[in-house]
Design a protein around this motif. Structure first.
Motif, PDB file in Angstrom:
ATOM      1  N   SER A 172      12.231  43.923  -6.969  1.00  0.00           N
ATOM      2  CA  SER A 172      13.023  44.826  -6.125  1.00  0.00           C
ATOM      3  C   SER A 172      13.519  44.106  -4.881  1.00  0.00           C
ATOM      4  O   SER A 172      14.684  44.242  -4.490  1.00  0.00           O
ATOM      5  CB  SER A 172      12.184  46.047  -5.735  1.00  0.00           C
ATOM      6  N   LEU A 173      12.659  43.329  -4.245  1.00  0.00           N
ATOM      7  CA  LEU A 173      13.053  42.625  -3.027  1.00  0.00           C
ATOM      8  C   LEU A 173      14.092  41.547  -3.324  1.00  0.00           C
ATOM      9  O   LEU A 173      15.005  41.309  -2.525  1.00  0.00           O
ATOM     10  CB  LEU A 173      11.823  42.020  -2.357  1.00  0.00           C
ATOM     11  N   MET A 174      13.998  40.924  -4.484  1.00  0.00           N
ATOM     12  CA  MET A 174      15.000  39.934  -4.875  1.00  0.00           C
ATOM     13  C   MET A 174      16.347  40.601  -5.133  1.00  0.00           C
ATOM     14  O   MET A 174      17.406  40.060  -4.789  1.00  0.00           O
ATOM     15  CB  MET A 174      14.531  39.168  -6.110  1.00  0.00           C
ATOM     16  N   VAL A 175      16.321  41.799  -5.706  1.00  0.00           N
ATOM     17  CA  VAL A 175      17.568  42.537  -5.943  1.00  0.00           C
ATOM     18  C   VAL A 175      18.197  42.970  -4.625  1.00  0.00           C
ATOM     19  O   VAL A 175      19.422  42.896  -4.448  1.00  0.00           O
ATOM     20  CB  VAL A 175      17.302  43.756  -6.860  1.00  0.00           C
ATOM     21  N   LEU A 176      17.372  43.395  -3.673  1.00  0.00           N
ATOM     22  CA  LEU A 176      17.906  43.782  -2.365  1.00  0.00           C
ATOM     23  C   LEU A 176      18.600  42.593  -1.705  1.00  0.00           C
ATOM     24  O   LEU A 176      19.688  42.737  -1.121  1.00  0.00           O
ATOM     25  CB  LEU A 176      16.786  44.316  -1.478  1.00  0.00           C
ATOM     26  N   SER A 177      18.004  41.423  -1.790  1.00  0.00           N
ATOM     27  CA  SER A 177      18.618  40.215  -1.242  1.00  0.00           C
ATOM     28  C   SER A 177      19.973  39.950  -1.893  1.00  0.00           C
ATOM     29  O   SER A 177      20.965  39.668  -1.207  1.00  0.00           O
ATOM     30  CB  SER A 177      17.689  39.017  -1.458  1.00  0.00           C
ATOM     31  N   ALA A 178      20.036  40.080  -3.218  1.00  0.00           N
ATOM     32  CA  ALA A 178      21.290  39.835  -3.936  1.00  0.00           C
ATOM     33  C   ALA A 178      22.341  40.883  -3.593  1.00  0.00           C
ATOM     34  O   ALA A 178      23.519  40.558  -3.378  1.00  0.00           O
ATOM     35  CB  ALA A 178      21.035  39.814  -5.438  1.00  0.00           C
ATOM     36  N   ALA A 179      21.942  42.156  -3.541  1.00  0.00           N
ATOM     37  CA  ALA A 179      22.898  43.231  -3.265  1.00  0.00           C
ATOM     38  C   ALA A 179      23.461  43.129  -1.855  1.00  0.00           C
ATOM     39  O   ALA A 179      24.647  43.406  -1.624  1.00  0.00           O
ATOM     40  CB  ALA A 179      22.226  44.586  -3.461  1.00  0.00           C
ATOM     41  N   ALA A 180      22.621  42.715  -0.909  1.00  0.00           N
ATOM     42  CA  ALA A 180      23.064  42.615   0.479  1.00  0.00           C
ATOM     43  C   ALA A 180      23.788  41.304   0.764  1.00  0.00           C
ATOM     44  O   ALA A 180      24.452  41.167   1.797  1.00  0.00           O
ATOM     45  CB  ALA A 180      21.860  42.753   1.413  1.00  0.00           C
ATOM     46  N   GLY A 181      23.646  40.337  -0.159  1.00  0.00           N
ATOM     47  CA  GLY A 181      24.258  39.039   0.072  1.00  0.00           C
ATOM     48  C   GLY A 181      23.595  38.285   1.202  1.00  0.00           C
ATOM     49  O   GLY A 181      24.229  37.503   1.917  1.00  0.00           O
ATOM     50  N   VAL A 182      22.305  38.509   1.372  1.00  0.00           N
ATOM     51  CA  VAL A 182      21.536  37.914   2.476  1.00  0.00           C
ATOM     52  C   VAL A 182      20.338  37.175   1.885  1.00  0.00           C
ATOM     53  O   VAL A 182      19.597  37.750   1.070  1.00  0.00           O
ATOM     54  CB  VAL A 182      21.051  39.004   3.450  1.00  0.00           C
ATOM     55  N   PRO A 183      20.109  35.912   2.264  1.00  0.00           N
ATOM     56  CA  PRO A 183      18.950  35.190   1.726  1.00  0.00           C
ATOM     57  C   PRO A 183      17.634  35.778   2.234  1.00  0.00           C
ATOM     58  O   PRO A 183      17.460  36.003   3.434  1.00  0.00           O
ATOM     59  CB  PRO A 183      19.142  33.760   2.233  1.00  0.00           C
ATOM     60  N   VAL A 184      16.751  36.072   1.297  1.00  0.00           N
ATOM     61  CA  VAL A 184      15.418  36.581   1.612  1.00  0.00           C
ATOM     62  C   VAL A 184      14.423  35.799   0.765  1.00  0.00           C
ATOM     63  O   VAL A 184      14.621  35.639  -0.450  1.00  0.00           O
ATOM     64  CB  VAL A 184      15.303  38.091   1.292  1.00  0.00           C
ATOM     65  N   LYS A 185      13.368  35.312   1.377  1.00  0.00           N
ATOM     66  CA  LYS A 185      12.348  34.573   0.638  1.00  0.00           C
ATOM     67  C   LYS A 185      11.218  35.523   0.250  1.00  0.00           C
ATOM     68  O   LYS A 185      10.602  36.146   1.114  1.00  0.00           O
ATOM     69  CB  LYS A 185      11.798  33.424   1.481  1.00  0.00           C
ATOM     70  N   VAL A 186      10.966  35.633  -1.051  1.00  0.00           N
ATOM     71  CA  VAL A 186       9.894  36.492  -1.559  1.00  0.00           C
ATOM     72  C   VAL A 186       8.736  35.604  -1.993  1.00  0.00           C
ATOM     73  O   VAL A 186       8.904  34.719  -2.838  1.00  0.00           O
ATOM     74  CB  VAL A 186      10.377  37.357  -2.734  1.00  0.00           C
ATOM     75  N   SER A 187       7.557  35.834  -1.439  1.00  0.00           N
ATOM     76  CA  SER A 187       6.391  35.019  -1.783  1.00  0.00           C
ATOM     77  C   SER A 187       5.748  35.512  -3.070  1.00  0.00           C
ATOM     78  O   SER A 187       5.883  36.685  -3.448  1.00  0.00           O
ATOM     79  CB  SER A 187       5.363  35.072  -0.652  1.00  0.00           C
ATOM     80  N   ASP A 188       5.056  34.616  -3.769  1.00  0.00           N
ATOM     81  CA  ASP A 188       4.263  34.948  -4.951  1.00  0.00           C
ATOM     82  C   ASP A 188       5.073  35.688  -6.009  1.00  0.00           C
ATOM     83  O   ASP A 188       4.779  36.823  -6.379  1.00  0.00           O
ATOM     84  CB  ASP A 188       3.034  35.774  -4.560  1.00  0.00           C
ATOM     85  N   THR A 189       6.094  35.024  -6.518  1.00  0.00           N
ATOM     86  CA  THR A 189       6.929  35.639  -7.564  1.00  0.00           C
ATOM     87  C   THR A 189       6.420  35.322  -8.965  1.00  0.00           C
ATOM     88  O   THR A 189       7.009  35.770  -9.940  1.00  0.00           O
ATOM     89  CB  THR A 189       8.385  35.178  -7.435  1.00  0.00           C
ATOM     90  N   ALA A 190       5.330  34.570  -9.076  1.00  0.00           N
ATOM     91  CA  ALA A 190       4.779  34.278 -10.409  1.00  0.00           C
ATOM     92  C   ALA A 190       4.377  35.550 -11.137  1.00  0.00           C
ATOM     93  O   ALA A 190       4.385  35.602 -12.372  1.00  0.00           O
ATOM     94  CB  ALA A 190       3.578  33.343 -10.287  1.00  0.00           C
ATOM     95  N   CYS A 191       4.064  36.609 -10.372  1.00  0.00           N
ATOM     96  CA  CYS A 191       3.653  37.882 -10.978  1.00  0.00           C
ATOM     97  C   CYS A 191       4.757  38.502 -11.833  1.00  0.00           C
ATOM     98  O   CYS A 191       4.490  39.354 -12.688  1.00  0.00           O
ATOM     99  CB  CYS A 191       3.213  38.869  -9.899  1.00  0.00           C
TER     100      CYS A 191
END
Length: 425
Positions: free
Chosen positions: A389-408
């Motif tokens: 969800s947080l990765m999608v928000l970054s893409a939709a907003a066009g703003v770089p966001v670093k999400v930790s622990d994405t191996a899950c």
């Protein structure tokens, strides 16, 4: 606020996780060879495969997405030689416990640190009433669970909270009971288990919010193609809906009425979401989903709607962050005991990104449209749906966001980051 300039193309999502789990379990109980195509080869579903192998079932992988199961019948399971590790999979331990509760031997099931925090009293109570002996940590409410099964009796059980996992656990135990078992829910939840049992010859009767299973002599083998997972598709539906001018196709997705709550809410928010080429495969409704992006407005999600989108609420929070107005979700206490406390986790991370939001004991509110703070680092809380969800928000907003622990993310959608980059440019 910048936005992704374009979301377009076709994205194929992996097989439905809920159906993949159930198909492996029920095929293992059948007499004869079952074939499951479109299986989701993710960490969670492979834990269910491991559980069935530990019980002596002959499973063969024809390919990563096709499995042959040679079932010996409902009473062919053998006592596992070691502790069964369900990893992070709540479905494996909860629904699997329904099968184990009926077996005349001892089973011990544990999981990773996240799973060992998740409540199991909701299955321990009804299965104990049926006659199983189940012990666990914290007064039998937390894993590991020690399950000594045996002769089960039929019961009528009223669930305090709608849950497809708990319902399915009781129904599978009910296949072995000495009389019919009835489960009543406050609101309907997804019915994959009931549909699959019917296709295998079991007698399952649905009346309103009650479902009754009659113990069968045997179950027929299963042959099915698992449809695409609408929970996995939800991230791309939200992404396309949030970005005006987008057009995205998601083929062959399961659109079980108990799972399409997100689509209904997105439509109320103004999204153009359509089901093309509707059809039925293996007893499950399937369609190609087409989303055209345009501006979104806020919506309210009442408690009775929550069971049909319980897994999609983190993704819905993304849509709410980009929509005009205040979106409110209530009656979602179940989110507190998922892989993480999804209410607390989403409010914490959205707030860190500059989104106006807050929580209730049973839900949350989000006021948009938000101006996302670029370069912020946020946490996944070890939860695949929070991470995506947080990765999608970054893409939709066009703003770089670093999400930790994405191996899950691999627990449900291996390859998600690559698929996201492919459609969001």
């Amino acid at each position: 606020m910048g936005r992704t300039t374009k979301v377009s193309g076709t994205v194929t999502v992996p097989g439905d996780k809920s159906i993949s789990h159930r198909a492996v379990m029920l095929a293992s109980m059948a007499e004869g060879q079952s074939r499951i195509r479109g299986f989701l080869p993710a960490e969670d579903t492979l834990r269910t495969v491991g559980m069935m192998i530990a019980l002596g079932v002959d499973l063969q992988e024809r390919s990563p997405t096709e499995i042959l199961v040679r079932g010996g019948g409902m009473r062919s399971f053998v006592e596992p030689q070691d502790v069964i590790d369900a990893g992070n999979s709540g479905t494996s331990i909860r629904i699997g416990a329904g099968i184990l509760a009926a077996q005349p031997f001892l089973s011990i099931v544990t999981g990773d640190p996240y799973l060992r925090r998740r409540p199991m009293g909701r299955i321990v109570t009804p299965l104990t009433r049926m006659g199983a002996v189940i012990t666990g940590r914290r007064e039998n409410t937390l894993p590991p669970l020690c399950i000594r099964g045996g002769n089960l009796r039929g019961i009528r059980y009223e669930m305090p909270v709608a849950s497809a996992q708990v319902k399915s656990s009781i129904l599978l135990a009910g296949l072995y009971a000495d009389s019919p078992v009835t489960v009543a829910e406050p609101f309907p939840s997804r019915d994959h288990t009931e549909r699959m049992l019917l296709s295998m010859g079991a007698r399952v009767v649905q009346e309103g919010n009650e479902v009754t299973v009659h113990p069968p002599e045997r179950l027929r083998p299963l042959s099915m193609t698992v449809p695409g997972d609408i929970s996995s598709a939800s991230f791309f539906m939200v992404l396309a809906a949030c970005v005006p001018g987008s057009t995205l196709h998601i083929p062959s997705v399961g659109v079980n009425p108990g799972r399409t709550g997100l689509v209904s809410v997105l439509r109320r928010m103004g999204a153009d979401v359509r089901f093309a080429s509707p059809r039925e495969e293996g007893g499950e409704p399937v369609a190609d989903i087409v989303v055209h992006g345009r501006g979104l407005g806020a919506a309210e999600v009442p408690p009775e709607e929550v069971p049909s989108l319980i897994d999609e609420i983190p993704a819905l929070c993304v849509a709410a962050s980009m929509a005009e107005g205040r979106t409110e979700i209530r009656g979602a206490t179940e989110l507190r005991v998922k892989e993480s406390d999804r209410i607390g986790a989403m409010v914490k991370e959205l707030s860190a990104l500059g989104v106006s939001c807050g929580e209730y004991p049973d839900g949350l509110w989000v006021h948009g449209p938000a101006r996302i703070a670029p370069g912020t680092e946020v946490e996944s809380h070890g939860d695949h749906r929070i991470a995506m969800s947080l990765m999608v928000l970054s893409a939709a907003a066009g703003v770089p966001v670093k999400v930790s622990d994405t191996a899950c993310i691999a627990t449900s959608f291996p390859g998600f980051p690559e698929a996201l980059r492919e459609v969001a440019r």
